[in-house]
Write a protein that holds these residues in place. Structure first.
Motif, mmCIF file in Angstrom:
data_model
loop_
_atom_site.group_PDB
_atom_site.id
_atom_site.type_symbol
_atom_site.label_atom_id
_atom_site.label_comp_id
_atom_site.label_asym_id
_atom_site.label_seq_id
_atom_site.Cartn_x
_atom_site.Cartn_y
_atom_site.Cartn_z
ATOM 1 N N LEU A 79 12.963 -18.860 -14.402
ATOM 2 C CA LEU A 79 12.029 -19.816 -13.811
ATOM 3 C C LEU A 79 12.665 -20.349 -12.535
ATOM 4 O O LEU A 79 13.646 -21.089 -12.589
ATOM 5 N N VAL A 80 12.128 -19.945 -11.408
ATOM 6 C CA VAL A 80 12.691 -20.348 -10.120
ATOM 7 C C VAL A 80 12.156 -21.734 -9.789
ATOM 8 O O VAL A 80 10.956 -21.921 -9.610
ATOM 9 N N ALA A 81 13.061 -22.696 -9.721
ATOM 10 C CA ALA A 81 12.680 -24.094 -9.505
ATOM 11 C C ALA A 81 13.281 -24.614 -8.205
ATOM 12 O O ALA A 81 13.787 -25.718 -8.133
ATOM 13 N N ASN A 82 13.230 -23.792 -7.177
ATOM 14 C CA ASN A 82 13.790 -24.160 -5.888
ATOM 15 C C ASN A 82 12.724 -23.939 -4.828
ATOM 16 O O ASN A 82 12.320 -22.804 -4.575
ATOM 17 N N LYS A 83 12.265 -25.013 -4.251
ATOM 18 C CA LYS A 83 11.153 -24.951 -3.293
ATOM 19 C C LYS A 83 11.572 -24.261 -1.995
ATOM 20 O O LYS A 83 10.866 -23.403 -1.478
ATOM 21 N N LYS A 84 12.739 -24.591 -1.497
ATOM 22 C CA LYS A 84 13.161 -24.122 -0.174
ATOM 23 C C LYS A 84 13.569 -22.646 -0.158
ATOM 24 O O LYS A 84 13.273 -21.929 0.790
ATOM 25 N N TYR A 85 14.255 -22.181 -1.210
ATOM 26 C CA TYR A 85 14.814 -20.826 -1.209
ATOM 27 C C TYR A 85 14.181 -19.913 -2.262
ATOM 28 O O TYR A 85 14.781 -18.935 -2.684
ATOM 29 N N SER A 86 12.969 -20.198 -2.649
ATOM 30 C CA SER A 86 12.311 -19.446 -3.717
ATOM 31 C C SER A 86 12.254 -17.943 -3.428
ATOM 32 O O SER A 86 12.586 -17.122 -4.283
ATOM 33 N N ARG A 87 11.832 -17.575 -2.243
ATOM 34 C CA ARG A 87 11.729 -16.145 -1.903
ATOM 35 C C ARG A 87 13.083 -15.455 -1.934
ATOM 36 O O ARG A 87 13.209 -14.338 -2.433
ATOM 37 N N GLU A 88 14.094 -16.122 -1.385
ATOM 38 C CA GLU A 88 15.432 -15.538 -1.369
ATOM 39 C C GLU A 88 15.952 -15.345 -2.795
ATOM 40 O O GLU A 88 16.553 -14.327 -3.108
ATOM 41 N N ILE A 89 15.706 -16.320 -3.651
ATOM 42 C CA ILE A 89 16.141 -16.236 -5.045
ATOM 43 C C ILE A 89 15.428 -15.085 -5.749
ATOM 44 O O ILE A 89 16.059 -14.300 -6.472
ATOM 45 N N GLN A 90 14.121 -14.967 -5.541
ATOM 46 C CA GLN A 90 13.374 -13.869 -6.157
ATOM 47 C C GLN A 90 13.915 -12.526 -5.680
ATOM 48 O O GLN A 90 14.070 -11.587 -6.473
ATOM 49 N N GLY A 91 14.244 -12.410 -4.401
ATOM 50 C CA GLY A 91 14.841 -11.185 -3.866
ATOM 51 C C GLY A 91 16.195 -10.904 -4.482
ATOM 52 O O GLY A 91 16.522 -9.755 -4.812
ATOM 53 N N GLN A 92 17.002 -11.942 -4.643
ATOM 54 C CA GLN A 92 18.322 -11.785 -5.255
ATOM 55 C C GLN A 92 18.191 -11.270 -6.686
ATOM 56 O O GLN A 92 18.890 -10.337 -7.082
ATOM 57 N N LEU A 93 17.297 -11.857 -7.455
ATOM 58 C CA LEU A 93 17.108 -11.424 -8.838
ATOM 59 C C LEU A 93 16.611 -9.979 -8.887
ATOM 60 O O LEU A 93 17.046 -9.191 -9.736
ATOM 61 N N SER A 94 15.744 -9.608 -7.973
ATOM 62 C CA SER A 94 15.258 -8.225 -7.897
ATOM 63 C C SER A 94 16.406 -7.260 -7.597
ATOM 64 O O SER A 94 16.534 -6.219 -8.240
ATOM 65 N N ARG A 95 17.258 -7.620 -6.637
ATOM 66 C CA ARG A 95 18.418 -6.779 -6.300
ATOM 67 C C ARG A 95 19.395 -6.677 -7.470
ATOM 68 O O ARG A 95 20.124 -5.698 -7.579
ATOM 69 N N MET A 96 19.395 -7.670 -8.346
ATOM 70 C CA MET A 96 20.245 -7.631 -9.538
ATOM 71 C C MET A 96 19.652 -6.730 -10.621
ATOM 72 O O MET A 96 20.259 -6.524 -11.657
ATOM 73 N N GLY A 97 18.444 -6.234 -10.378
ATOM 74 C CA GLY A 97 17.809 -5.345 -11.344
ATOM 75 C C GLY A 97 16.912 -6.047 -12.347
ATOM 76 O O GLY A 97 16.473 -5.446 -13.328
ATOM 77 N N ILE A 98 16.630 -7.305 -12.112
ATOM 78 C CA ILE A 98 15.767 -8.067 -13.017
ATOM 79 C C ILE A 98 14.306 -7.785 -12.645
ATOM 80 O O ILE A 98 13.911 -7.946 -11.492
ATOM 81 N N GLU A 99 13.539 -7.350 -13.635
ATOM 82 C CA GLU A 99 12.150 -6.962 -13.407
ATOM 83 C C GLU A 99 11.331 -8.149 -12.889
ATOM 84 O O GLU A 99 11.532 -9.275 -13.313
ATOM 85 N N LYS A 100 10.363 -7.837 -12.022
ATOM 86 C CA LYS A 100 9.522 -8.889 -11.427
ATOM 87 C C LYS A 100 8.788 -9.713 -12.474
ATOM 88 O O LYS A 100 8.579 -10.902 -12.286
ATOM 89 N N ASN A 101 8.375 -9.074 -13.578
ATOM 90 C CA ASN A 101 7.640 -9.816 -14.604
ATOM 91 C C ASN A 101 8.527 -10.819 -15.327
ATOM 92 O O ASN A 101 8.018 -11.685 -16.036
ATOM 93 N N ARG A 102 9.845 -10.743 -15.154
ATOM 94 C CA ARG A 102 10.770 -11.709 -15.759
ATOM 95 C C ARG A 102 11.165 -12.816 -14.790
ATOM 96 O O ARG A 102 12.067 -13.605 -15.081
ATOM 97 N N VAL A 103 10.489 -12.906 -13.657
ATOM 98 C CA VAL A 103 10.794 -13.928 -12.656
ATOM 99 C C VAL A 103 9.502 -14.660 -12.311
ATOM 100 O O VAL A 103 8.534 -14.052 -11.879
#
Length: 142
Positions: free
Chosen positions: A105-129
């Motif tokens: 659960l991304v709870a960061n207003k300012k860096y939400s996109r960057e965090i989602q990209g980081q999790l994706s690069r870590m191999g975490i599926e989009k449906n888990r973010v």
């Protein structure tokens, strides 16, 4: 800006102010239900962001839905190893190692996109973010 808008309404009309607050409360409850429907299938949650948005989200999910929040994760090494409401703050990599299969659960207003990209690069599926717009989920954020 929102606060001033609400103050102007209050000064103009108590009834209109109460109507706006009721609409906001209904919207918040609906948004909370939508989030719950998205996360209830997961065994537990990891909140990405150990700031005020993350801690407010954790309290709401625990009180309203009894959700199992296993960890906070944050890129700030000064926050890692600390605890928020008795939940440990881990690095994103440590969170995934310790709690695979959870929903982030991304709870960061300012860096939400960057965090989602980081999790994706870590191999975490989009449906888990899930990008949680905390200001639309918690009473008190006008």
């Amino acid at each position: 800006a929102y606060e001033l808008e609400y103050l102007d309404v209050l000064l103009d009309s108590k009834e209109e102010f109460e109507r706006k607050l009721a609409i906001q409360k209904k919207s918040i409850e609906e948004n909370q239900q939508v989030l719950f429907q998205k996360i209830r299938e997961y065994p537990y949650c990891i909140i990405f962001s150990a700031g005020s948005h993350g801690s407010n989200l954790q309290v709401m999910l625990k009180q309203r839905f009894q959700m199992d929040i296993r960890a906070f994760c944050d890129n700030d090494i000064l926050k890692q190893g600390k605890r928020i409401n008795d939940v440990e703050v881990l690095s994103p990599w440590e969170a995934e190692r310790c709690f695979p299969g959870g929903v982030y659960l991304v709870a960061n207003k300012k860096y939400s996109r960057e965090i989602q990209g980081q999790l994706s690069r870590m191999g975490i599926e989009k449906n888990r973010v899930i990008d949680c717009k905390v200001e639309k989920l918690i009473d008190g954020f006008l």
